[in-house]
Design a protein around this motif. Structure first.
Motif, PDB file in Angstrom:
ATOM      1  N   SER A  35     -11.783  -2.190   5.330  1.00  0.00           N
ATOM      2  CA  SER A  35     -12.411  -2.603   4.076  1.00  0.00           C
ATOM      3  C   SER A  35     -13.675  -3.394   4.396  1.00  0.00           C
ATOM      4  O   SER A  35     -13.673  -4.264   5.263  1.00  0.00           O
ATOM      5  CB  SER A  35     -11.431  -3.452   3.267  1.00  0.00           C
ATOM      6  OG  SER A  35     -10.939  -4.517   4.057  1.00  0.00           O
ATOM      7  N   THR A  36     -14.769  -3.087   3.730  1.00  0.00           N
ATOM      8  CA  THR A  36     -16.026  -3.776   4.011  1.00  0.00           C
ATOM      9  C   THR A  36     -16.558  -4.550   2.812  1.00  0.00           C
ATOM     10  O   THR A  36     -17.453  -5.370   2.974  1.00  0.00           O
ATOM     11  CB  THR A  36     -17.096  -2.778   4.480  1.00  0.00           C
ATOM     12  OG1 THR A  36     -17.273  -1.773   3.482  1.00  0.00           O
ATOM     13  CG2 THR A  36     -16.699  -2.146   5.800  1.00  0.00           C
ATOM     14  N   ASP A  37     -16.038  -4.308   1.637  1.00  0.00           N
ATOM     15  CA  ASP A  37     -16.500  -4.996   0.438  1.00  0.00           C
ATOM     16  C   ASP A  37     -15.531  -6.140   0.131  1.00  0.00           C
ATOM     17  O   ASP A  37     -14.421  -5.906  -0.335  1.00  0.00           O
ATOM     18  CB  ASP A  37     -16.564  -4.020  -0.742  1.00  0.00           C
ATOM     19  CG  ASP A  37     -17.116  -4.660  -1.995  1.00  0.00           C
ATOM     20  OD1 ASP A  37     -17.872  -5.654  -1.884  1.00  0.00           O
ATOM     21  OD2 ASP A  37     -16.794  -4.182  -3.100  1.00  0.00           O
ATOM     22  N   HIS A  38     -15.955  -7.362   0.404  1.00  0.00           N
ATOM     23  CA  HIS A  38     -15.103  -8.527   0.183  1.00  0.00           C
ATOM     24  C   HIS A  38     -15.806  -9.484  -0.761  1.00  0.00           C
ATOM     25  O   HIS A  38     -16.929  -9.900  -0.502  1.00  0.00           O
ATOM     26  CB  HIS A  38     -14.777  -9.214   1.515  1.00  0.00           C
ATOM     27  CG  HIS A  38     -14.081  -8.305   2.465  1.00  0.00           C
ATOM     28  ND1 HIS A  38     -14.728  -7.656   3.474  1.00  0.00           N
ATOM     29  CD2 HIS A  38     -12.786  -7.916   2.530  1.00  0.00           C
ATOM     30  CE1 HIS A  38     -13.870  -6.903   4.136  1.00  0.00           C
ATOM     31  NE2 HIS A  38     -12.683  -7.044   3.586  1.00  0.00           N
ATOM     32  N   VAL A  46      -7.861  -7.589   2.997  1.00  0.00           N
ATOM     33  CA  VAL A  46      -8.501  -7.216   4.254  1.00  0.00           C
ATOM     34  C   VAL A  46      -7.631  -6.141   4.890  1.00  0.00           C
ATOM     35  O   VAL A  46      -6.427  -6.329   5.048  1.00  0.00           O
ATOM     36  CB  VAL A  46      -8.633  -8.436   5.195  1.00  0.00           C
ATOM     37  CG1 VAL A  46      -9.217  -8.017   6.529  1.00  0.00           C
ATOM     38  CG2 VAL A  46      -9.474  -9.521   4.540  1.00  0.00           C
ATOM     39  N   GLU A  47      -8.249  -5.020   5.225  1.00  0.00           N
ATOM     40  CA  GLU A  47      -7.525  -3.916   5.849  1.00  0.00           C
ATOM     41  C   GLU A  47      -8.060  -3.685   7.254  1.00  0.00           C
ATOM     42  O   GLU A  47      -9.267  -3.598   7.461  1.00  0.00           O
ATOM     43  CB  GLU A  47      -7.710  -2.627   5.047  1.00  0.00           C
ATOM     44  CG  GLU A  47      -7.062  -2.652   3.693  1.00  0.00           C
ATOM     45  CD  GLU A  47      -7.302  -1.353   2.937  1.00  0.00           C
ATOM     46  OE1 GLU A  47      -6.310  -0.800   2.439  1.00  0.00           O
ATOM     47  OE2 GLU A  47      -8.450  -0.902   2.856  1.00  0.00           O
ATOM     48  N   THR A  88       1.805  -1.399   3.426  1.00  0.00           N
ATOM     49  CA  THR A  88       0.847  -0.305   3.462  1.00  0.00           C
ATOM     50  C   THR A  88       1.592   1.003   3.627  1.00  0.00           C
ATOM     51  O   THR A  88       2.697   1.018   4.162  1.00  0.00           O
ATOM     52  CB  THR A  88      -0.176  -0.490   4.601  1.00  0.00           C
ATOM     53  OG1 THR A  88      -1.151   0.542   4.525  1.00  0.00           O
ATOM     54  CG2 THR A  88       0.492  -0.445   5.950  1.00  0.00           C
ATOM     55  N   ARG A  95      -2.572  -4.364   6.190  1.00  0.00           N
ATOM     56  CA  ARG A  95      -3.237  -5.007   5.055  1.00  0.00           C
ATOM     57  C   ARG A  95      -2.815  -6.464   4.934  1.00  0.00           C
ATOM     58  O   ARG A  95      -1.661  -6.796   5.158  1.00  0.00           O
ATOM     59  CB  ARG A  95      -2.887  -4.268   3.759  1.00  0.00           C
ATOM     60  CG  ARG A  95      -3.312  -2.813   3.786  1.00  0.00           C
ATOM     61  CD  ARG A  95      -2.921  -2.080   2.524  1.00  0.00           C
ATOM     62  NE  ARG A  95      -3.830  -2.523   1.479  1.00  0.00           N
ATOM     63  CZ  ARG A  95      -3.468  -2.739   0.217  1.00  0.00           C
ATOM     64  NH1 ARG A  95      -2.239  -2.543  -0.170  1.00  0.00           N
ATOM     65  NH2 ARG A  95      -4.356  -3.135  -0.662  1.00  0.00           N
TER      66      ARG A  95
END
Length: 131
Positions: A35-38, A46-47, A88, A95
């Motif tokens: 995941s990059t959009d926080h 957060v993955e 997950t 996750r």
């Protein structure tokens, strides 16, 4: 040198080579941020993907035993946030929920035991929380 000696030396070299390549080490595994959009806020997800670098395969069933979320990238290592593991359904994906209380750089530290491997696999992954 005699032929039997050369054969024995060659066999020992092959045995030594196979013994060193059969055992994996912590460097044979890698955690990557999926995941990059926080966004700033509670319950941020957060993955991470855990990969066996020797085969490229996702690693399932690792036991995550240490996590830490802090703002070390912005010079505030003492600014921490709790981390909770989440279920997950995707193989090799791990996750976590956390509270990103401020915009800026965060560091997620994770340590895991991979089944059948003697060394601990660990990573420090930086991410950015946006308002």
């Amino acid at each position: 040198m005699s032929l039997p000696f050369l054969r024995m030396r060659g066999a020992l070299a092959a045995l030594a080579l196979s013994a060193t390549t059969a055992v994996a080490g912590a460097d044979d595994f890698r955690f990557d941020l999926v995941s990059t959009d926080h966004r700033v806020g509670s319950g941020a997800v957060v993955e991470l993907r855990l990969t066996d670098l020797r085969t490229g395969a996702a690693v399932e069933g690792a036991v995550i035993y240490a996590t830490r979320m802090d703002m070390a990238p912005d010079g505030m290592a003492t600014m921490t946030s709790p981390v909770t593991a989440m279920p997950t359904e995707e193989p090799g994906i791990y996750r976590f929920a956390t509270d990103l209380t401020m915009a800026g750089g965060w560091r997620f530290s994770v340590a895991a035991k991979v089944q059948g491997e003697p060394e601990t696999v660990s990573a420090e992954i930086e991410l950015r929380a946006e308002p």
